[in-house]
Scaffold this motif. Structure first.
Motif: not given
Length: 264
Positions: A158-163
């Motif tokens: 569930r890592v949301e990075y850089n949109y």
């Protein structure tokens, strides 16, 4: 043996003028992007973030230090690491010079990391830096601005990075060698290293209210990575085959001026 094409001065000038047109077009498009950044809607910040600084506990408002604009570089330095990220360190090597200019133009620049303040202070002394650096240790700031993630988020994908969710090298499996190398250089493992990410978030203070105005991550930080701006203009460009950079006190041969070398 040299493999690059050669030519006459006249041929070089013709090619250079064609490139100049492309550079001018890029500059105009970059100016347009800057305007579009500034036109983004502002989002009001009501949460009471707290930071540890060299002069004591501080609020987000305090970080403005009387200015109306605040730039926060999210510096990768986890609570249990023994040193800051080498990549962030390379970027931050340029902060000392322009932080003074920004602060005299109504803009404060801060680095913020999750490591305890004492670790940041020790590392700052080692690097010879003077720009302001705050600890968000124990707070939500890094998590709320999508540059830090929990072990559960990482385990559950569930890592949301850089949109976007996933897709970044730090989320890849198996672990890329570059990520493992950088993690080891910080005294941690790849999984722990990947729970902190680099980024820039900007804020504005108007009529006593703080607003979030912009954030960028990953390759969006290229413009802040001063060494790359020089390399992009060098004859061989970035010329990379992996993690070649080190903290500036870890290179085998310190940089010397030609005069110093001649007189040694």
């Amino acid at each position: 043996m040299m493999k690059h094409m050669t030519g006459t001065r006249e041929e070089w000038l013709e090619a250079r003028l064609a490139l100049l047109d492309a550079e001018k077009d890029l500059t105009r498009r970059s100016d347009d992007l800057a305007r579009r950044r500034q036109e983004l809607p502002w989002v009001r910040i009501d949460k009471d973030y707290r930071f540890d600084t060299d002069v004591g506990s501080a609020s987000l408002t305090d970080l403005f230090a009387g200015r109306s604009q605040l730039l926060v570089y999210h510096f990768m330095f986890g609570p249990d690491w023994t040193a800051g990220c080498p990549s962030c360190s390379m970027i931050a090597d340029g902060f000392n010079g322009f932080a003074a200019h920004l602060s005299n133009h109504d803009v404060m620049l801060w680095a913020v990391s999750r490591a305890p303040l004492a670790k940041l202070q020790a590392y700052k002394r080692r690097m010879g830096w003077t720009f302001p650096w705050a600890s968000s240790h124990g707070g939500d700031f890094n998590f709320d601005f999508n540059v830090s993630f929990t072990e559960a988020q990482q385990r559950e994908g569930r890592v949301e990075y850089n949109y976007e969710r996933g897709g970044h090298a730090m989320d890849a499996a198996p672990v890329p060698p570059a990520v493992a190398e950088l993690a080891a250089g910080c005294g941690t493992d790849a999984a722990s290293f990947s729970r902190d990410r680099p980024g820039l978030s900007t804020f504005v203070l108007e009529d006593g209210v703080i607003y979030h105005s912009y954030s960028t991550f990953a390759r969006g930080l290229d413009g802040l990575w001063g060494s790359y701006q020089w390399l992009d203009r060098a004859p061989k460009g970035r010329n990379e085959t992996g993690v070649w950079w080190r903290r500036h006190d870890e290179y085998d041969e310190p940089a010397k001026s030609p005069a110093a070398s001649c007189c040694a």
